[in-house]
Enzyme design. Structure first.
Site, short mmCIF file in Angstrom:
data_model
loop_
_atom_site.label_atom_id
_atom_site.label_comp_id
_atom_site.label_asym_id
_atom_site.label_seq_id
_atom_site.Cartn_x
_atom_site.Cartn_y
_atom_site.Cartn_z
CB CYS A 39 -0.98 0.04 1.15
SG CYS A 39 -2.20 1.34 0.84
CB CYS A 80 -3.77 3.21 -3.44
SG CYS A 80 -2.98 3.79 -1.95
P1 FAD Z 1 -0.79 -10.87 4.05
O1 FAD Z 1 -2.23 -10.50 4.00
O2 FAD Z 1 0.13 -10.02 4.87
O3 FAD Z 1 -0.73 -12.39 4.53
C1 FAD Z 1 0.45 -13.15 4.57
C2 FAD Z 1 0.20 -14.37 5.45
O4 FAD Z 1 1.26 -15.31 5.27
C3 FAD Z 1 0.14 -14.03 6.93
O5 FAD Z 1 -1.04 -14.53 7.51
C4 FAD Z 1 1.39 -14.70 7.49
O6 FAD Z 1 1.22 -15.16 8.83
C5 FAD Z 1 1.58 -15.85 6.53
N1 FAD Z 1 2.96 -16.34 6.49
C6 FAD Z 1 4.09 -15.60 6.57
N2 FAD Z 1 5.16 -16.42 6.56
C7 FAD Z 1 4.68 -17.70 6.44
C8 FAD Z 1 5.31 -18.98 6.37
N3 FAD Z 1 6.63 -19.09 6.47
N4 FAD Z 1 4.53 -20.07 6.25
C9 FAD Z 1 3.17 -19.94 6.17
N5 FAD Z 1 2.53 -18.75 6.25
C10 FAD Z 1 3.29 -17.64 6.38
N6 FAD Z 1 -4.45 -2.82 0.53
C11 FAD Z 1 -5.51 -2.31 -0.16
O7 FAD Z 1 -6.00 -2.93 -1.10
N7 FAD Z 1 -6.08 -1.12 0.20
C12 FAD Z 1 -5.63 -0.41 1.25
O8 FAD Z 1 -6.18 0.64 1.55
C13 FAD Z 1 -4.54 -0.91 1.99
N8 FAD Z 1 -4.07 -0.23 3.05
C14 FAD Z 1 -3.07 -0.77 3.80
C15 FAD Z 1 -2.64 -0.07 4.93
C16 FAD Z 1 -1.66 -0.60 5.74
C17 FAD Z 1 -1.21 0.16 6.94
C18 FAD Z 1 -1.11 -1.87 5.44
C19 FAD Z 1 -0.06 -2.48 6.36
C20 FAD Z 1 -1.51 -2.57 4.32
C21 FAD Z 1 -2.49 -2.02 3.48
N9 FAD Z 1 -2.91 -2.67 2.33
C22 FAD Z 1 -3.96 -2.15 1.60
C23 FAD Z 1 -2.14 -3.82 1.79
C24 FAD Z 1 -2.77 -5.19 1.99
O9 FAD Z 1 -3.11 -5.39 3.34
C25 FAD Z 1 -1.80 -6.25 1.52
O10 FAD Z 1 -1.39 -5.94 0.22
C26 FAD Z 1 -2.41 -7.64 1.53
O11 FAD Z 1 -2.74 -8.01 2.84
C27 FAD Z 1 -1.45 -8.64 0.91
O12 FAD Z 1 -1.92 -9.94 1.05
P2 FAD Z 1 -0.88 -11.16 1.20
O13 FAD Z 1 -1.69 -12.39 1.27
O14 FAD Z 1 0.19 -11.06 0.18
O15 FAD Z 1 -0.15 -10.89 2.60
#
Ligand code: FAD
Length: 584
Positions: free
Chosen positions: A313, A492
């Site tokens: 983000c 965003c």
């Molecule tokens: P995540 O949702 O972070 O999930 C990753 C998962 O993998 C976690 O549960 C973790 O425990 C697990 N994991 C890690 N390592 C391992 C391992 N070794 N083995 C098994 N599991 C593991 N997005 C938007 O669309 N709009 C917004 O307005 C927005 N605002 C944001 C504001 C903030 C402050 C933040 C921090 C993020 C924001 N985002 C926003 C971004 C969004 O939250 C992320 O892009 C999204 O969560 C990514 O998804 P992901 O599955 O890649 O990672």
């Protein structure tokens, strides 16, 4: 003995005898649970004899006796906990199987619909209609549901690494298309977070509890949750290695472990986070501290930092700033507060179309923009922040005082991705930007923040990526080529003031991809309607649609090719496919 299969990993039976264990072992059961108290009847073998018989066949045996007609909530919780820890497939028994069936039904209520549970029971010959009300009550008690662990060393259809936005959305989209698929999600955390809500927590709009759910309550129905972390990948062997050394094999692998927040890359930061006026909306526990600081600041200097790209983000560092400024303006304090935005990059936002709207707010709030300023150290007690500054090609450092410091940490791919055979040269999970397939391992897919694809790392991107991954995983499981393509969509919602948002939506190359026509919502301007979308619509879209495989406005485009079985079924005839179109 009369065994009835309820799910791939759970069966029930009437009373079993010591001579049945050989048969049960040969049928592949790994764990037997006795739900009948000893000495209920004269002809009943006791738990000691049964445990010894189980041991002779290499089976695990557990006694969890419950009285007929008197199953308590504590019994259900104990049964759910037992299921979480034992190895499946599991056979549970009592005199007729009804008590075991009842315990299973109540333990599954948080994750399965009442209809599905009663239907499974009826198919096995158990009428549990009188449990309907209790099942409904149990549904609202998250965290007690459980599935037996997957059998060791078996080959799963799909293993998903990470139960965050990407992992769960992909699991839900897969199971929506193919409910019988054997899908394992490996996820170590007990809780799942709606991270886009943390900006609103830091701005005093949401309570942090609105952004947290138990992992059990958001796991899509039908998923086997492996409560562990992946430590390494062996893609040539189609296997992942868990932190305890266990190896899990797959036919297809989906990798979605998110991004690493490198707090330690900034000297002195970890020690002072949450104290001395130093905060970050990038952590669930710290976002409320941001709001605390915003409310208490009466004057002085507030500094907001942004590290080098890529970060998740990219707008979040300035969203924190705008919401803070808006509060200070409304309180009549902004004139006494100097606001600095210190950005390691060279522009306010990567897609130029949105910059004019943001610049208006920079001007309105009197923010000093400092580009090429990269935070390298923080001294909490002294309240100073030091930046590496690049000016006219020359590198220098500068130290500023602060009264409040909001930090967005430097970010990278997780270590276990960087050191794996799946990483690209920069350490990210290598994927084709369009099909999200790994370039070297055709049965490995990625989505979310850990990927190399050059989209904006957002949950919004995940919403569009998950159906693409689901389509392509199913294609390769059927021996076909992947043909669903991702256009790089990301979004965003820039919260420029309480009540207005600049809703940036764009794809690869910064191409604008608005979801709504501009006469309804012009994303390049600050709009009230976009605030409504951010605060009221996006959380339910995330939890109730995206994490449940309901792909609203997210159907992937398909390249020409053979129709999927789903398309054939819905078309009812073998029609030729148009060139590029939406999946049905
Ligand atoms: P995540 O949702 O972070 O999930 C990753 C998962 O993998 C976690 O549960 C973790 O425990 C697990 N994991 C890690 N390592 C391992 C391992 N070794 N083995 C098994 N599991 C593991 N997005 C938007 O669309 N709009 C917004 O307005 C927005 N605002 C944001 C504001 C903030 C402050 C933040 C921090 C993020 C924001 N985002 C926003 C971004 C969004 O939250 C992320 O892009 C999204 O969560 C990514 O998804 P992901 O599955 O890649 O990672």
């Amino acid at each position: 003995m009369n065994t009835k299969k309820i799910s791939p990993l759970f069966s029930v039976s009437s009373q079993i005898s010591v001579t049945d264990f050989g048969t049960l072992a040969s049928q592949g059961y790994r764990t037997i649970i006795n739900n009948r108290p000893d000495a209920e009847a004269d002809d009943q073998p006791n738990s000691y004899e049964l445990a010894a018989a189980a041991q002779r066949q290499g089976l695990h045996f557990h006694a969890q006796p419950v009285e007929s007609g008197k199953i308590t909530d504590a019994d259900v919780v104990a049964f759910a906990s037992l299921l979480k820890t034992v190895e499946g497939p599991v056979l549970a028994f009592c005199r007729t199987g009804t008590r075991s069936m009842t315990l299973w039904s109540l333990s599954q209520a948080p994750q399965l619909s009442t209809r599905a549970i009663l239907g499974s029971a009826a198919a096995a010959g158990y009428n549990l209609e009188n449990l309907t009300e209790r099942l409904e009550r149990q549904r609202s008690r998250p965290g007690i549901g459980a599935l037996p662990r997957s059998p060791r060393n078996s080959v799963h259809d799909v293993v998903i690494v990470g139960g965050g936005a990407g992992g769960l959305a992909a699991a839900a989209s897969l199971l929506k298309r193919r409910p019988e698929l054997d899908v394992v999600v490996v996820e170590p955390q007990e809780h799942h977070y709606y991270q886009p809500g943390w900006t609103l927590v830091g701005g005093g709009v949401f309570e942090r509890s609105q952004t947290e759910r138990t992992m059990a309550s958001v796991m899509p129905n039908g998923v086997q949750w492996q409560h562990s972390a992946v430590a390494a990948f062996e893609p040539a062997q189609n296997a992942v290695i868990l932190e305890d050394g266990e190896k899990i094999q797959y036919r297809a692998l989906v990798v979605a472990p998110g991004i690493k927040l490198n707090w330690d890359a900034v000297d002195g930061l970890t020690e002072t986070l949450g104290r001395n006026g130093v905060t970050s909306n990038y952590r669930f526990d710290l976002a409320p501290y941001t709001w605390e600081l915003v409310q208490s600041l009466r004057g002085g200097r507030a500094v907001f930092t942004q590290p080098p790209m890529p970060i998740k983000c990219a707008g979040a560092p300035q969203k924190a700033m705008y919401l803070s400024c808006d509060h200070w303006l409304r309180q009549g304090r902004l004139n006494s507060i100097n606001v600095d935005f210190c950005n390691a990059g060279a522009v306010l936002f990567g897609v130029p179309d949105y910059v004019p709207a943001l610049e208006k707010y920079v001007e309105k709030y009197g923010v000093h923009l400092n580009f090429h300023h990269n935070l390298i150290s923080v001294d909490g007690p002294a309240k100073t922040a030091t930046f590496k500054v690049i000016s006219d090609g020359q590198e220098d450092t500068t130290t500023v005082n602060f009264d409040m410091l909001h930090v967005c940490p430097p970010q990278s791919a997780p270590d276990f991705i960087q050191t794996s055979p799946l990483a690209d040269s920069a350490g990210w999970l290598a994927v084709s930007p369009e099909t999200l397939v790994h370039p070297d391992y055709g049965n490995v897919f990625g989505l979310g923040d850990a990927c190399s694809a050059p989209n904006a790392k957002t949950a919004a991107a995940v919403r569009k990526q998950a159906p693409v991954v689901a389509e392509n995983v199913l294609a390769i499981l059927e021996g076909k080529a992947p043909r669903a393509v991702y256009d790089g969509y990301g979004s965003c919602p820039l919260t420029v003031e309480r009540g207005k948002v600049v809703l940036a939506e764009f794809g690869y190359g910064g191409k604008l991809l608005p979801s709504l026509p501009s006469w309804l919502l012009d994303g390049t301007k600050a709009k009230r309607a976009a605030w409504f979308v951010k605060v009221k619509l996006l959380p339910p879209i995330y939890f109730d649609l995206m994490l449940r495989g309901r792909e609203w406005l997210a159907q992937p485009a398909l390249l020409p090719g053979e129709p999927t079985p789903q398309e054939v079924a819905s078309a009812g005839a073998e029609k030729p496919l148009p060139q590029t179109r939406k999946a049905s």
